[in-house]
Scaffold this active site. Sequence first.
Site, short mmCIF file in Angstrom:
data_model
loop_
_atom_site.label_atom_id
_atom_site.label_comp_id
_atom_site.label_asym_id
_atom_site.label_seq_id
_atom_site.Cartn_x
_atom_site.Cartn_y
_atom_site.Cartn_z
N ASP A 25 10.51 37.36 96.17
CA ASP A 25 11.07 38.45 96.96
C ASP A 25 11.24 39.73 96.15
OD1 ASP A 25 13.03 36.92 95.59
OD2 ASP A 25 14.64 37.74 96.83
N HIS A 30 20.36 34.59 85.66
CA HIS A 30 19.74 34.06 86.86
C HIS A 30 18.96 32.79 86.51
CE1 HIS A 30 18.69 34.24 90.99
NE2 HIS A 30 17.43 34.60 90.83
#
Length: 304
Positions: free
Chosen positions: A66, A142
């Site tokens: 994304d 992340h």
Amino acid sequence: MPFYVTILGSGAAIPTTDRNPTAHLVDVRNRLMLLDCGEGTQMQLRRSGVRIQRISHIFISHLHGDHYFGLIGLINTMHLLGRTKELHLFGVKQLKQLIDLQLELSRTTLAYPLIFHPVNPEISEIILDDEVLKVTTIPLNHRVPTCGFLITESSVLRRVRKDFVKSGVNIPIAEYEKIRRGEDFIDEQGNVFLNHLITDDPAPPKSYAYCTDTAYFEPIIPIIKNCDLLYHEATFMEDKAADARAKFHSTAREAATIALKAGVKKLVIGHYSARYKELESLLDEARAVFPETMLGDDGMKIEV
């Protein structure tokens, strides 16, 4: 001089009817840069009236789809439209492998130089520094190596005082730039006008911090401290904090807490989970901690 951020995509993971995946367009003194390039970014650029050939630099935060699935399409469109000037691409080293493979398999030879700059997402370092701006990486927390980007204006020129301009002194156009850079002015009669008496101090350089996919991560605070505008992901609300931790994302409250501790002037949140049909609850949660919070929305243009 202009310093704007346009949010092209504010959603997380998958496109929805209301929100595109992540992409931000940054305009610093008429230099256009793209931060991430999710699916549909080309269409968003067109809807925003942007001439894509003006984009000179693209920065990709990490290799979740994304944030980069729109990249090869944009690179190819620039090629098909006859681009000849170079394009600078920044990202983790594996990004070059992805782009090279796609170009190879499609038997595409770009008509312009695509210059790749590998970044190390584990450290904060300056990756671009010139007369217009400076870009510093922001290591994030992340599931895959990820970094944000701090964009800061380079030294702003001094401002020539209006009363001096109107005083009747003949100032050749070519001298204005020298005066704005701090030089004294000498007129045709040899009179010396000291710079600090004929100019005002420039406004402080403005800065924009882009902190996309990350869990709550206080080590970023010294890097983004006192920035003018912070974008921080807020994928979930606090009642989904366990999901946020499991997926290495942040809640709206956590984004606001980072903004508060960093002393930033304004916060814009985004990267919303598709589960949220309305966003006011996320905004309320963030504003309870940091009142100067706004919702990022597709097509929104913000002056830094």
